[in-house]
Scaffold this active site. Structure first.
Site, PDB file in Angstrom:
ATOM      1  N   LYS A   1      -0.911  14.604  -8.265  1.00 21.58           N
ATOM      2  CA  LYS A   1      -0.345  15.285  -9.185  1.00 21.58           C
ATOM      3  C   LYS A   1      -1.773  16.249  -9.486  1.00 21.58           C
ATOM      4  O   LYS A   1      -2.558  15.870 -10.146  1.00 21.58           O
ATOM      5  CB  LYS A   1       0.026  14.605 -10.370  1.00 21.58           C
ATOM      6  CG  LYS A   1       0.326  15.629 -11.375  1.00 21.58           C
ATOM      7  CD  LYS A   1       0.946  14.747 -12.691  1.00 21.58           C
ATOM      8  CE  LYS A   1       0.896  15.616 -14.216  1.00 21.58           C
ATOM      9  NZ  LYS A   1       1.472  14.689 -15.230  1.00 21.58           N
TER      10      LYS A   1
ATOM     11  N   GLY B   1       2.812  14.939 -24.385  1.00 18.71           N
ATOM     12  CA  GLY B   1       3.112  13.974 -25.464  1.00 18.71           C
ATOM     13  C   GLY B   1       3.605  14.367 -26.745  1.00 18.71           C
ATOM     14  O   GLY B   1       3.953  13.742 -27.870  1.00 18.71           O
TER      15      GLY B   1
ATOM     16  N   ALA C   1       6.394  16.532 -18.823  1.00 21.28           N
ATOM     17  CA  ALA C   1       5.675  16.626 -20.115  1.00 21.28           C
ATOM     18  C   ALA C   1       6.495  17.028 -21.172  1.00 21.28           C
ATOM     19  O   ALA C   1       7.665  18.101 -20.831  1.00 21.28           O
ATOM     20  CB  ALA C   1       4.599  17.603 -20.045  1.00 21.28           C
ATOM     21  N   GLY C   2       6.796  16.307 -22.274  1.00 24.81           N
ATOM     22  CA  GLY C   2       7.400  16.938 -23.301  1.00 24.81           C
ATOM     23  C   GLY C   2       8.792  16.221 -23.520  1.00 24.81           C
ATOM     24  O   GLY C   2       9.350  16.336 -24.808  1.00 24.81           O
TER      25      GLY C   2
ATOM     26  N   ASN D   1       6.616   9.911 -19.437  1.00 23.15           N
ATOM     27  CA  ASN D   1       5.355   8.804 -19.701  1.00 23.15           C
ATOM     28  C   ASN D   1       5.337   8.302 -21.234  1.00 23.15           C
ATOM     29  O   ASN D   1       5.763   7.200 -21.571  1.00 23.15           O
ATOM     30  CB  ASN D   1       3.968   9.331 -19.373  1.00 23.15           C
ATOM     31  CG  ASN D   1       2.759   8.143 -19.691  1.00 23.15           C
ATOM     32  OD1 ASN D   1       3.157   7.108 -19.712  1.00 23.15           O
ATOM     33  ND2 ASN D   1       1.633   8.693 -19.074  1.00 23.15           N
ATOM     34  N   THR D   2       4.892   9.113 -22.202  1.00 25.38           N
ATOM     35  CA  THR D   2       4.507   8.934 -23.684  1.00 25.38           C
ATOM     36  C   THR D   2       5.875   8.110 -24.181  1.00 25.38           C
ATOM     37  O   THR D   2       5.760   7.289 -24.906  1.00 25.38           O
ATOM     38  CB  THR D   2       4.430  10.090 -24.221  1.00 25.38           C
ATOM     39  OG1 THR D   2       2.917  10.748 -23.682  1.00 25.38           O
ATOM     40  CG2 THR D   2       3.921   9.696 -25.831  1.00 25.38           C
TER      41      THR D   2
END
Lengths: 257, 369, 65
Positions: A98, A159, A185-186, A207-208
């Site tokens: 990535k 995040g 993301a987001g 992820n987050t």
């Protein structure tokens, strides 16, 4: 109908939720999260060893059946990203990478320009390149031509858990890209992951939102279900809400004359 | 990967069975959708959808006005040679036909250009037969360079070329490529293209993509309606356009709907399309490809064409002569490649467009070299 | 001798990469070693004798999104 699968870099994925290993309170939760979510691809990062501290081996918590997606986090230029990618491959973690090049420390926006250059180099070297980018259609086409295996537009800043703020731009990528589009993301909640899948994204990377949930294992499962539901809705063809236009006078009446 | 593999994917597809199962409610569902997929398009091409022409027309008109405004872009064809090595059963330039063969000199080309330019036309479509030894690349390049003096935009409709050759022509001043597959059905393609380089189905099929790669600003494709099973042919035309449109964002992909003219010569098309079917095909193409230019030529009757601008057509040829030359010296007009039905001159066509509440556009852009 | 490890200058006795890894108590299975900008596979750690002025990067996989 053939089975709905996602193929990237010659690997076949039956699950469309990609996960990450960052920010877990305890790395042991990763294995449970992978099991509950069904995720078949997970990101890892590469860092210098802290000689004073021992250190946990994160790879111990990831089953061999899950594809590792090392990222190039920390890179600020294409050259640095390329270096990290080569190291990751040499480390025996496969050839998926990535690309993440961030020059902006305030908002952590990916640098599309450096990312494109890194993609060009790494695709030529046989890497399966998944570049993390701002959703920019002409750039996505350039990435595709450069040999990217997928494009990973951000939904919102890393995040931030703000969801699909870039939805209309991602829609252009979904409509025009030949390679898979992975929203990265987001994404902060399962409903946002489902929305991304409903609009035709090929996968999402979360992820987050999972790692920082009170219960990451249950949250992983929730995301897995949401992604599946969104994908199913996409395949089942959502009904449109638009109303039919009605001409004031017949347009085809002349055919009866 | 090329469009050829898409064609292959549909080899085993049972079109008749698909059409059989299309219900009225399915057509209505497709009409409510914003973006159509391949099978939605096929649904709109089905016999069942013929009952829905009016709602299809309403949506087609709305989309066309949204993307193109109330405008019709005009262009005019210029045949610079009719020598041809091919034997296409349906074509007037068939090598087996005993017609006078001619190739314009560069001076004659200039005279034609001036005569055409005097009508106000600024978009030119330049045509030849396929005879590389008579009309080699150098001749075509020289012709383009001359014509470029008089026109804002030059498109070509010639034999399929290599990408490098397209690049040469682009450098010479060509910005658009028109190339019809004629018929997507491979068996029929073989039957109607009896001899010559055109017998190479795949080289022709992939030529529009080579043109897009070469960087042409516009690529226009089509099937000659009547040669193959018509609904399938229009289906593949639409898929081909979508394929190109998805991959070449720098190129505007357009489609044409050339239909066999019943008044035309000896060749009897096996699958003639009625006006009603023609309108259905036009509407389905518009709904499937909202942003694509759609060309309707002078093969169609004047009164019929005037209606089509409300239904999705965006480009008309006008004042056309389909024999070699013919504009500078109308008294010397030659055997045409195909018969035209709309015989109005440019001014009359423009007037008719205005009378429908549309604006005739003689020049859409100008290439600044 | 003096070598650079992860950007820091360190003093140490002559040794091979393999010996250094053991001495530092690092888990070899999770470790990636870059010697003078070239990655050294674990199988070759014993063969590389570190020299004065060498630069070493010791990396490992960690959590990341």
């Amino acid at each position: 109908m053939s089975k709905d699968v996602l193929t990237i870099g010659g690997k076949v994925f039956t699950n469309r939720l990609f996960t990450g290993t960052g920010k877990f309170a305890d790395n042991r939760l990763i294995a449970g999260m992978l099991a509950s979510s069904g995720s078949q691809m997970i990101t890892v990062a590469l860092r210098r060893v802290d000689l004073s501290a021992g250190g946990d081996n994160i790879l111990e918590y990831i089953p061999k059946s899950v594809t590792l997606l090392p990222n190039t986090s920390g890179a600020r230029t294409a050259a640095e990203a390329v270096r990290i990618a080569r190291i990751a491959r040499e480390a025996g973690c496969g050839n998926f990478i990535k690309i993440e090049v961030i020059t902006d420390t305030k908002y952590l926006m990916p640098d599309n320009y450096e990312t494109l250059h890194a993609t060009e180099t790494l695709a030529k070297e046989g890497f399966v390149v998944l570049p993390y980018v701002l959703p920019d259609l002409p750039l996505a086409k350039r990435l595709e031509n450069a040999g990217a295996a997928a494009v990973m537009p951000l939904g919102a800043p890393i995040g931030s858990n703000r969801g699909l703020e870039t939805a209309s731009l991602i829609a252009l990528l979904v409509e025009n890209c030949q390679v898979p589009v992975v929203v990265d993301a987001g994404i902060g909640r399962p409903s946002q992951a489902a929305a991304a899948m409903e609009m035709g994204a090929d996968a999402v990377l979360v992820n987050t939102a999972i790692a920082t949930a009170q219960d990451p294992v249950s949250m992983g499962r929730a995301f897995g279900m949401a992604v599946e539901a969104g994908r199913m809705a996409y395949l089942a063809r959502l009904a449109e809400m638009s109303a039919l236009a009605r001409a004031s006078s017949p347009l085809t009446g002349f055919l009866n004359e | 990967m090329s469009f050829f593999s898409v064609i292959e994917d549909y080899q085993a597809f049972d079109f008749d069975a698909y059409f059989q199962q299309v219900s009225r409610s399915e057509v209505a569902r497709v009409l409510a959708r914003e973006k159509l997929e391949a099978l939605d398009f096929l649904t709109l091409l089905s016999p069942a959808a013929t009952e829905f022409l009016e709602p299809m027309a309403g949506k087609a008109q709305q989309l066309t006005v949204q993307y193109f405004g109330r405008t019709i872009q005009l262009f005019i064809p210029l045949y610079i040679a009719n020598h041809c090595a091919n034997q296409c059963a349906y074509c007037g330039f068939n090598r087996a036909n005993a017609i006078e063969r001619r190739k314009l000199t560069l001076e004659e080309i200039e005279a034609e250009a001036r005569a055409i330019a005097a009508t106000g036309m600024r978009h030119l479509l330049v045509l030849t037969g396929e005879a590389r030894e008579v009309t080699p690349m150098a001749y075509i390049e020289a012709a383009i360079r001359r014509l470029k003096q008089c026109f804002a935009s030059i498109s070509i409709e010639m034999f399929p070329m290599q990408e490098a050759e397209y690049r040469r022509l682009k450098t010479a001043g060509v910005d658009g490529l028109t190339l019809y597959q004629e018929v997507y059905d491979r068996q029929i393609y073989r039957k109607v293209h009896l001899a010559g380089p055109k017998t190479d189905y795949r080289f022709r099929l992939e030529a529009p993509e080579r043109g897009a790669r070469a960087g042409f600003r516009a690529v226009n494709i089509g099937a000659l309606v009547g040669l193959g099973e018509k609904r399938r042919e229009v289906f593949f035309t639409g898929l081909h356009a979508r394929y190109l449109d998805d991959r070449y964002l720098a190129t505007e992909i357009g489609v044409s709907l050339p239909r066999f003219n019943p008044a035309e010569g000896d060749f009897q098309p096996r699958y003639p399309a009625s006006d009603r079917e023609f309108v259905q095909f036009l509407l389905a193409l518009r709904l499937f490809l909202p942003r694509a230019g759609i060309t309707v030529s002078t093969r169609e009757r004047a009164a019929f064409r005037d209606r089509l601008m409300h239904l999705g057509a965006t480009r008309f040829s006008a004042g056309s002569c389909t024999g070699v030359g013919g504009y500078a010296r109308p008294d010397r007009r030659q055997t045409p490649q195909f018969e035209i039905s709309d015989t109005r001159d440019v001014a009359q066509v423009a007037e008719a467009i205005a009378a429908q509440g549309y604006r005739p556009v003689y020049k859409d852009w100008d290439l600044i070299a | 001798m003096q070598i650079t490890i992860n950007g820091k200058i360190e003093q140490m006795d002559a040794c091979t990469i393999d010996q250094l890894v053991r001495r530092q108590g690092l888990k070899p299975e999770a470790l990636v070693v870059e010697h003078n900008r070239r990655i050294v596979q674990q199988a070759h750690w014993q063969e590389i004798q570190l020299r004065e002025g060498d630069s070493l990067e010791l990396l490992r996989f960690v959590g990341g999104g």
